[in-house]
Design a protein around this motif. Structure first.
Motif, PDB file in Angstrom:
ATOM      1  N   VAL A 343     -21.836   1.310   6.056  1.00 36.54           N
ATOM      2  CA  VAL A 343     -22.199   0.868   4.750  1.00 36.54           C
ATOM      3  C   VAL A 343     -23.045   0.108   4.505  1.00 36.54           C
ATOM      4  N   VAL A 344     -22.588  -0.760   5.898  1.00 34.39           N
ATOM      5  CA  VAL A 344     -24.170  -2.289   6.138  1.00 34.39           C
ATOM      6  C   VAL A 344     -25.469  -2.035   6.330  1.00 34.39           C
ATOM      7  N   VAL A 345     -25.803  -0.697   7.289  1.00 39.13           N
ATOM      8  CA  VAL A 345     -26.314  -0.536   7.294  1.00 39.13           C
ATOM      9  C   VAL A 345     -27.879   0.286   6.511  1.00 39.13           C
ATOM     10  N   SER A 346     -26.657   1.379   5.605  1.00 38.60           N
ATOM     11  CA  SER A 346     -27.434   1.967   5.301  1.00 38.60           C
ATOM     12  C   SER A 346     -27.601   1.195   3.962  1.00 38.60           C
ATOM     13  N   VAL A 347     -27.463  -0.146   4.336  1.00 38.50           N
ATOM     14  CA  VAL A 347     -27.543  -0.841   2.737  1.00 38.50           C
ATOM     15  C   VAL A 347     -28.587  -1.721   2.773  1.00 38.50           C
ATOM     16  N   VAL A 352     -34.803  -1.926   2.374  1.00 40.95           N
ATOM     17  CA  VAL A 352     -35.868  -1.811   3.265  1.00 40.95           C
ATOM     18  C   VAL A 352     -36.440  -0.993   2.346  1.00 40.95           C
ATOM     19  N   TYR A 353     -36.735   0.173   2.054  1.00 39.43           N
ATOM     20  CA  TYR A 353     -37.236   1.171   1.602  1.00 39.43           C
ATOM     21  C   TYR A 353     -37.571   0.804   0.017  1.00 39.43           C
ATOM     22  N   GLN A 354     -36.630  -0.061  -0.715  1.00 40.25           N
ATOM     23  CA  GLN A 354     -37.096  -0.387  -2.170  1.00 40.25           C
ATOM     24  C   GLN A 354     -38.237  -1.296  -2.175  1.00 40.25           C
ATOM     25  N   SER A 355     -38.255  -2.754  -0.776  1.00 35.61           N
ATOM     26  CA  SER A 355     -39.460  -3.136  -0.532  1.00 35.61           C
ATOM     27  C   SER A 355     -40.326  -3.066  -0.468  1.00 35.61           C
ATOM     28  N   ASN A 359     -45.049   2.945  -5.732  1.00 35.35           N
ATOM     29  CA  ASN A 359     -44.471   3.700  -7.229  1.00 35.35           C
ATOM     30  C   ASN A 359     -43.944   4.795  -6.443  1.00 35.35           C
ATOM     31  N   GLN A 360     -43.129   5.742  -7.154  1.00 39.56           N
ATOM     32  CA  GLN A 360     -42.608   7.323  -6.744  1.00 39.56           C
ATOM     33  C   GLN A 360     -43.223   8.359  -6.360  1.00 39.56           C
ATOM     34  N   GLY A 361     -44.129   8.323  -5.126  1.00 45.31           N
ATOM     35  CA  GLY A 361     -45.633   9.780  -5.295  1.00 45.31           C
ATOM     36  C   GLY A 361     -44.258   9.941  -4.391  1.00 45.31           C
ATOM     37  N   TYR A 367     -45.106   6.674   3.073  1.00 45.91           N
ATOM     38  CA  TYR A 367     -45.050   6.744   4.118  1.00 45.91           C
ATOM     39  C   TYR A 367     -46.019   6.274   4.784  1.00 45.91           C
ATOM     40  N   LEU A 368     -46.969   7.418   5.254  1.00 45.90           N
ATOM     41  CA  LEU A 368     -48.127   7.464   5.628  1.00 45.90           C
ATOM     42  C   LEU A 368     -48.778   6.264   4.904  1.00 45.90           C
TER      43      LEU A 368
END
Lengths: 378, 90
Positions: A343-347, A352-355, A359-361, A367-368
């Motif tokens: 759970v910790v790792v997924s959070v 990280v992903y959020q930061s 924009n959600q394209g 990613y690139l």
């Protein structure tokens, strides 16, 4: 005179064959039943054991062999007497007219050695002398088991032992032999036995190996090993006051025995440890904490705190939870922590992903684009 | 030289270790038993004898023939087998 078995069926078929061949007995062609070889053996070889007593039909075939050992014996000078007494083992052991081992033929020498449990290599001109000496030494230790012949055997055995560099046993064994000798009398006393056994064991290594046979025979403490016999006879009068002498010996030997006492204690502490000559034995390595789902200790958690301060709060409850459930099954605790870590790792990844994401394209192009943008910034 | 038998090749191809004396080329079962009775039960003991005789083919063959009743061909094969082994490993 070679001594052949009266009951050859105790030998294996191969052994029978080899014995027959060794004595120039022609074997029937091909593989025969063991009975055939047993019969041949009995006929040819057992007959030679006591040719005077047994009337064998194949006596004529033995003639070639008979004169040779006889002539060998006559050189020894005791041949005539031996013929009549050849039947059983006892007279052989007692008489041993081949006291002069140099008179033995190669084969006889080999057989004599085999009787003592030694398997000699080929006895040739080069190796003969060595085996003669060996046999002589063995014989002198052998008869002493049965009878008390201290002086002559001591002198002769002393010579032999000196050949093998066992002078030391004579020199410094005087004091140390006392506990050894008296210990045999006191085998039933466990306390002293414990302290004394290693002493005696060590001394036995010093003295020849053959004497171990003597030492272990409980009733024969009087007929002790040859090198000890001189000192022992002086110690005989001292045997009567056993216990005070034993304690005195203990006091004397304290520094030397401390190591042995320690070894005994070690043995008591680790009774399941295999005793090796070097004292080194490999044992299974204890499982590493934290690997493969094993329970992790608090100290391991402290190392992981350096990752981020966010996780301190998470680690603390997990660390607190751990002492709460020490008694529970070992498997349940690591599983629980595994899930928590997951759970910790997924959070962490989510954060990280959020930061990184604005924009959600297209996620891939994002990613690139993001990764390219991230590299120079980092 | 004559073509080598498989036994020869097998013996010479690896260190003899604790092999039986019958694995030496030229030593059949009967001769092997005779040798074993006199104490030459392993190949290395026979090798020892060969070396003691200074790796001399002729002397070794003579010894083998005289003491153990080996045939000339047996002795010759044995001697050359041991000799080749020595070349390879000694």
């Amino acid at each position: 005179m070679p001594e052949f078995l009266a009951d050859p069926s105790v030998l294996t078929k191969e052994k029978l064959k080899s014995e027959l061949i060794a004595n120039n007995v022609s074997l029937p062609g091909g593989e025969q039943r063991k009975d055939v070889y047993v019969q041949l053996y009995l006929q040819h070889l057992t007959a030679r054991n006591a040719p005077a007593a047994l009337a064998q039909p194949d006596f004529s075939s033995d003639e070639e062999r008979e004169p040779t050992p006889l002539s060998a014996r006559s050189r020894g000078g005791a041949a005539p007497g031996r013929k009549a007494t050849k039947k059983t083992d006892k007279p052989r052991l007692e008489e041993k007219d081949d006291l002069d081992v140099t008179e033995l033929s190669n084969e006889d020498l080999q057989e004599q050695l085999v009787k003592y449990g030694v398997t000699p290599g080929p006895i040739l001109a080069t190796t003969r002398k060595i085996y003669e000496k060996k046999l002589q030494k063995l014989k002198e230790q052998g008869p002493e088991l049965g009878s008390l012949t201290p002086l002559p055997t001591v002198s002769s055995s002393a010579e032999n032992t000196r050949q093998n560099g066992n002078n030391d046993s004579d020199q410094y064994s005087d004091n140390e032999e006392d506990p050894k000798v008296e210990f045999r009398l006191e085998k039933r006393e466990p306390l002293k036995a414990k302290t004394k056994t290693p002493v005696t064991l060590k001394q036995r290594r010093v003295v020849e190996h053959n004497q171990q046979v003597v030492n272990r025979v409980p009733g024969n403490f009087k007929h002790a090993a040859p090198t000890l016999s001189i000192s022992e006879f002086s110690d005989l009068p001292r045997r009567t006051p056993k216990k005070p002498l034993m304690t005195a010996e203990v006091v004397e030997k304290t520094p030397a025995e401390e190591r042995r006492v320690e070894r005994d204690i070690l043995k008591e502490m680790f009774p399941y440890e295999v005793s090796t000559p070097t004292g080194i034995s490999a044992s299974c390595r204890r499982p590493i904490k934290g690997a493969a789902g094993r329970p992790i200790e608090l100290s391991d958690f402290r190392m992981e705190e350096s990752f981020s301060s966010k996780y301190i709060s998470k680690y603390v409850p997990s660390a607190d939870d751990k002492p709460e459930k020490p008694i529970t099954k070992k498997r349940s605790i690591p599983m629980w922590i595994k899930i928590l870590l997951f759970v910790v790792v997924s959070v962490f990844l989510f954060v990280v992903y959020q930061s990184m994401e604005t924009n959600q394209g297209n996620p891939f192009s994002k990613y690139l684009g993001v990764s390219e943008a991230d590299i120079p910034t980092d | 030289m004559a073509t080598r038998t498989q036994k020869f090749k097998t013996f010479v191809s690896e260190p003899m270790g604790d092999k039986d004396v019958t694995t030496v080329d030229g030593i059949n079962d009967e001769l092997g038993l005779k040798l074993a009775a006199k104490g030459f039960d392993k190949a290395y003991i026979l090798l020892g004898q060969f070396l003691l005789l200074k790796k001399d083919h002729a002397v070794f063959q003579r010894w083998l023939k005289g003491a153990y009743g080996a045939s000339p061909s047996q002795a010759q094969r044995c001697a050359s087998c041991l000799m080749d082994w020595c070349y390879a490993f000694l």
